[in-house]
Design a protein around this motif. Structure first.
Motif, short mmCIF file in Angstrom:
data_model
loop_
_atom_site.label_atom_id
_atom_site.label_comp_id
_atom_site.label_asym_id
_atom_site.label_seq_id
_atom_site.Cartn_x
_atom_site.Cartn_y
_atom_site.Cartn_z
N LYS A 205 37.75 57.13 37.16
CA LYS A 205 39.05 57.17 36.50
C LYS A 205 39.86 58.38 36.96
O LYS A 205 41.06 58.26 37.26
CB LYS A 205 38.84 57.21 34.98
CG LYS A 205 40.10 56.92 34.17
CD LYS A 205 39.77 56.77 32.70
CE LYS A 205 41.01 56.42 31.89
NZ LYS A 205 40.70 56.26 30.45
N ALA B 244 45.11 49.79 42.53
CA ALA B 244 43.93 49.24 41.84
C ALA B 244 42.72 49.36 42.74
O ALA B 244 42.84 49.24 43.98
CB ALA B 244 44.17 47.78 41.47
N LEU C 156 39.86 49.32 38.06
CA LEU C 156 40.65 50.40 37.48
C LEU C 156 42.01 50.36 38.17
O LEU C 156 42.09 50.06 39.37
CB LEU C 156 40.02 51.77 37.71
CG LEU C 156 38.83 52.16 36.83
CD1 LEU C 156 37.54 51.58 37.40
CD2 LEU C 156 38.71 53.69 36.76
N ASN D 18 40.53 39.02 36.07
CA ASN D 18 40.61 40.33 35.40
C ASN D 18 41.46 41.32 36.19
O ASN D 18 41.98 42.28 35.62
CB ASN D 18 39.23 40.89 35.09
CG ASN D 18 38.30 40.95 36.27
OD1 ASN D 18 38.57 40.35 37.32
ND2 ASN D 18 37.18 41.64 36.13
N ILE E 54 44.50 43.47 34.46
CA ILE E 54 44.68 44.92 34.46
C ILE E 54 46.04 45.31 35.04
O ILE E 54 46.65 46.30 34.63
CB ILE E 54 43.53 45.62 35.22
CG1 ILE E 54 43.50 47.11 34.85
CG2 ILE E 54 43.65 45.46 36.73
CD1 ILE E 54 42.30 47.85 35.39
N GLN F 62 44.20 52.29 33.54
CA GLN F 62 43.63 51.16 32.80
C GLN F 62 42.27 50.78 33.40
O GLN F 62 42.04 50.94 34.60
CB GLN F 62 44.56 49.95 32.86
CG GLN F 62 45.98 50.24 32.39
CD GLN F 62 46.07 50.54 30.91
OE1 GLN F 62 45.22 50.09 30.13
NE2 GLN F 62 47.08 51.28 30.50
N VAL F 63 41.39 50.28 32.54
CA VAL F 63 40.06 49.83 32.97
C VAL F 63 39.83 48.43 32.41
O VAL F 63 40.15 48.18 31.24
CB VAL F 63 38.95 50.77 32.48
CG1 VAL F 63 37.58 50.31 33.00
CG2 VAL F 63 39.21 52.20 32.89
N VAL F 64 39.30 47.53 33.23
CA VAL F 64 38.97 46.20 32.75
C VAL F 64 37.50 45.94 33.02
O VAL F 64 36.96 46.39 34.03
CB VAL F 64 39.86 45.13 33.42
CG1 VAL F 64 39.56 44.99 34.90
CG2 VAL F 64 39.72 43.78 32.72
N ASP F 65 36.85 45.24 32.10
CA ASP F 65 35.40 45.04 32.15
C ASP F 65 34.98 44.10 33.29
O ASP F 65 35.80 43.39 33.87
CB ASP F 65 34.92 44.47 30.81
CG ASP F 65 33.46 44.77 30.54
OD1 ASP F 65 32.78 45.28 31.44
OD2 ASP F 65 33.01 44.48 29.41
N ALA G 51 48.40 45.02 32.32
CA ALA G 51 48.25 46.15 31.39
C ALA G 51 49.01 47.37 31.90
O ALA G 51 49.62 48.10 31.11
CB ALA G 51 46.77 46.46 31.21
N VAL G 52 48.96 47.60 33.22
CA VAL G 52 49.71 48.73 33.79
C VAL G 52 51.21 48.48 33.67
O VAL G 52 51.99 49.40 33.36
CB VAL G 52 49.31 48.97 35.26
CG1 VAL G 52 50.19 50.05 35.89
CG2 VAL G 52 47.85 49.35 35.37
#
Length: 317
Positions: free
Chosen positions: A72, A280, A265, A229, A233, A247-250, A236-237
């Motif tokens: 991160k 990303a 990320l 995903n 993400i 941002q982090v996605v699983d 999300a950004v």
């Protein structure tokens, strides 16, 4: 048997009876001490095992948390790097130019043939059902242009498409690609990323990636991977483009990587006050496996030949 023993004892002398009594008492004491010792040793061993497992848990958790924190921080630093800022702006401009190109029919045919002959056979090993080309096909002129030159016409085998530095098509895009690509290749190799992406924040187009999988140059809003995903993400950004908001996605199966698990990320890229791009990075599950298995050295971790460590999230997954 007990009556026989009692009759036998009556014929013994006092001295012999005392000796028998001492022997019985000694045996009882030995058995009692042995039982107490076994019980104590069992409790001590059990406590040691629990203490060891607690230590393993804390160690693995720390390693995983440290791993993600390092990633991160590195992504945040990259988003502020002047080279990355310049690269996303140059790639963005060149990508827009390619949308004005005319794509020959034989290029489209070659792209479809690549998907059906190379991508789909390997993908179907990991998914159910039969892929339909129209679902996965690149849509925009720029996406078709770039996938043809950097994936289909790329002489390097699948898994090594990143070896192509310059497509030799005389485009502005390829001139920019030849200037930055080697630098980004070295970056992901040194830091352990699976892939590295630059994305237009207004259109959600992937304007650059290192490994050139089938997500390359596609659109994450309405393209073939708009429900992935990675698309999640990026959205999300876009929803929270504050400077430094990473941002982090699983982990989730990611079809461009042949449905292997991948996490991402991502963060916003700014040129002064202007939001110019999104960076990303794709994280492979391999690094997490390496930590949890200790490099498959279970015995060295004190877990025997069959011990295994599991990572469970807050949703019990």
């Amino acid at each position: 048997l007990w009556i026989t023993v009692m009759i036998g004892l009556r014929h013994l002398s006092i001295k012999s009876k005392i000796q028998v009594m001492l022997l019985v008492v000694s045996l009882i004491s030995i058995i009692s001490i042995s039982l107490l010792g076994w019980s104590w040793a069992r409790a001590e061993l059990k406590q040691n095992i629990f203490d060891h497992l607690t230590s393993v848990r804390a160690s693995k958790a720390y390693q995983i948390e440290s791993y993600f924190a390092t990633f991160k921080n590195h992504v945040e630093t990259l988003c502020e790097d002047r080279m990355v800022v310049s690269a996303v702006q140059e790639f963005d401009s060149a990508y827009d130019q390619l949308n004005r190109e005319t794509i020959p029919t034989d290029w489209d045919n070659a792209i479809q043939n690549y998907y059906e002959q190379h991508f789909f056979p390997k993908l179907t090993e990991h998914i159910t059902g039969t892929p339909n080309y129209e679902t996965y096909a690149p849509k925009s002129n720029a996406a078709r242009y770039l996938q043809y030159h950097y994936i289909v016409a790329n002489p390097n085998p699948v898994g090594h498409k990143d070896a192509l530095i310059d497509a030799k098509d005389s485009s502005v895009y390829s001139a920019i690609h030849s200037r930055y690509h080697h630098l980004f290749q070295n970056l992901i190799q040194k830091f352990g990323y699976y892939d590295f992406f630059l994305i237009d924040p207004q259109t959600s187009d992937i304007i650059y990636s290192v490994y050139k999988e089938t997500d390359y140059a596609t659109n994450l809003s309405d393209g073939p991977y708009s429900r992935s995903n990675l698309a999640g993400i990026i959205a999300a950004v876009q929803d929270n483009p504050d400077r430094g908001a990473i941002q982090v996605v699983d982990f989730k199966t990611y079809k461009p990587s042949y449905a292997t698990p991948a996490a991402f990320l991502a963060g916003p890229i700014y040129d002064g006050p202007t939001f110019v791009g999104i960076l990303a990075v794709q994280m492979p599950v391999n690094e997490v496996n390496q930590v949890l298995t200790g490099g498959k050295s279970w015995e060295q971790d004190g877990l025997g030949t069959s011990g295994e460590t599991y990572l469970v999230g807050k949703y019990y997954l």
